[in-house]
Design a protein around this motif. Structure first.
Motif, PDB file in Angstrom:
ATOM      1  N   UNK A   2       0.828  -1.212   0.000  1.00 29.44           N
ATOM      2  CA  UNK A   2       0.000   0.000   0.000  1.00 29.44           C
ATOM      3  C   UNK A   2       0.861   1.259   0.000  1.00 29.44           C
ATOM      4  N   UNK A   3       1.979   1.231   0.717  1.00 27.40           N
ATOM      5  CA  UNK A   3       2.852   2.404   0.784  1.00 27.40           C
ATOM      6  C   UNK A   3       3.490   2.729  -0.560  1.00 27.40           C
ATOM      7  N   UNK A  21      -4.271   3.783  -3.821  1.00 27.54           N
ATOM      8  CA  UNK A  21      -5.028   3.994  -5.065  1.00 27.54           C
ATOM      9  C   UNK A  21      -4.147   3.866  -6.300  1.00 27.54           C
ATOM     10  N   UNK A  22      -2.848   4.072  -6.136  1.00 25.26           N
ATOM     11  CA  UNK A  22      -1.940   3.958  -7.283  1.00 25.26           C
ATOM     12  C   UNK A  22      -1.894   2.530  -7.831  1.00 25.26           C
ATOM     13  N   UNK A  23      -2.280   1.567  -7.018  1.00 26.02           N
ATOM     14  CA  UNK A  23      -2.225   0.164  -7.444  1.00 26.02           C
ATOM     15  C   UNK A  23      -3.127  -0.108  -8.641  1.00 26.02           C
ATOM     16  N   UNK A  48      -1.140   4.663 -14.748  1.00 28.88           N
ATOM     17  CA  UNK A  48      -0.645   5.872 -15.409  1.00 28.88           C
ATOM     18  C   UNK A  48       0.208   6.721 -14.467  1.00 28.88           C
ATOM     19  N   UNK A  49       0.068   6.518 -13.155  1.00 30.81           N
ATOM     20  CA  UNK A  49       0.838   7.305 -12.189  1.00 30.81           C
ATOM     21  C   UNK A  49       2.208   6.690 -11.903  1.00 30.81           C
ATOM     22  N   UNK A  50       2.435   5.486 -12.392  1.00 32.26           N
ATOM     23  CA  UNK A  50       3.686   4.784 -12.062  1.00 32.26           C
ATOM     24  C   UNK A  50       4.907   5.433 -12.693  1.00 32.26           C
ATOM     25  N   UNK A  51       4.691   6.246 -13.729  1.00 37.61           N
ATOM     26  CA  UNK A  51       5.821   6.892 -14.407  1.00 37.61           C
ATOM     27  C   UNK A  51       6.481   7.947 -13.517  1.00 37.61           C
ATOM     28  N   UNK A  52       5.835   8.274 -12.385  1.00 36.66           N
ATOM     29  CA  UNK A  52       6.464   9.221 -11.455  1.00 36.66           C
ATOM     30  C   UNK A  52       7.797   8.687 -10.953  1.00 36.66           C
TER      31      UNK A  52
END
Length: 201
Positions: A116-117, A137-139, A143-147
């Protein structure tokens, strides 16, 4: 005899689960097969709890070995009475199974928290927990993983390996829980063999 064989099979199942837990936990230290991130302490902090190596791994191997010895035909006798020996063995089996639940449960909780972290990675703002405030929520939003710019694909690495650890430790909890239920039912149902002796009725 059937319950003993079943118990032995369940105990034997804990061994490959523990070995896989150790392997998966070790892989978490080497994103993309590189050891530089571990040596420079640039990994998620939950990796350093050794949940898969120690608790769901080595400790569960010890629990499995103890349970297999207790289930064997040649286990050491504790007293003269056969019923006494069986009850003592059953009690020890319950204790070791409960320890197994505690060890694997620890791994399950820590792995879930690590999942979760999210990973510790380098973003445009430097090294940080990019998804710490997202409540997991990123799981479901790839699309947010590119951060995470470095290590490459560290998000996928963490998600896959922590998910496997959760599965393995969850299976260990289930196996140990089944063993506790089996041993408790054996102890409770076996009470009648002590009260009513053969030939009394």
């Amino acid at each position: 005899m059937g319950s003993r064989k079943c118990g032995g099979c369940l105990s034997g199942l804990l061994i490959p689960l523990a070995l896989w837990s150790i392997t998966v936990n070790i892989l978490l230290y080497f994103p993309n097969g590189q050891a530089s991130y571990a040596s420079s302490n640039k990994l998620t902090n939950y990796v350093w709890y050794f949940e898969g190596i120690c608790f769901s791994g080595v400790m569960m191997l010890i629990v499995a070995a103890a349970l297999l010895v207790l289930e064997s035909e040649n286990n050491p006798k504790c007293c003269q009475s056969e019923n006494c020996g069986k009850k003592y063995t059953t009690l020890l089996s319950i204790i070791f199974s409960a320890l197994g639940i505690a060890f694997s449960g620890y791994c399950l909780v820590i792995s879930a928290l690590g999942l979760v972290q999210g990973p510790y990675c380098r973003t445009l703002n430097g090294w940080e927990y990019a998804f710490e405030g997202t409540a997991g929520r990123f799981l479901t939003d790839s699309s947010t993983w590119i951060q995470c710019l470095e290590p490459v694909h560290v998000v996928e690495w963490n998600i896959i390996l922590f998910s496997i650890l959760i599965t393995l430790s969850g299976l260990q909890v289930m196996v140990c829980l089944i063993r506790v239920v089996m041993q408790l039912s054996k102890m409770l149902c076996g009470t009648y063999s002590v009260i009513i002796q053969p030939g009394v009725i």
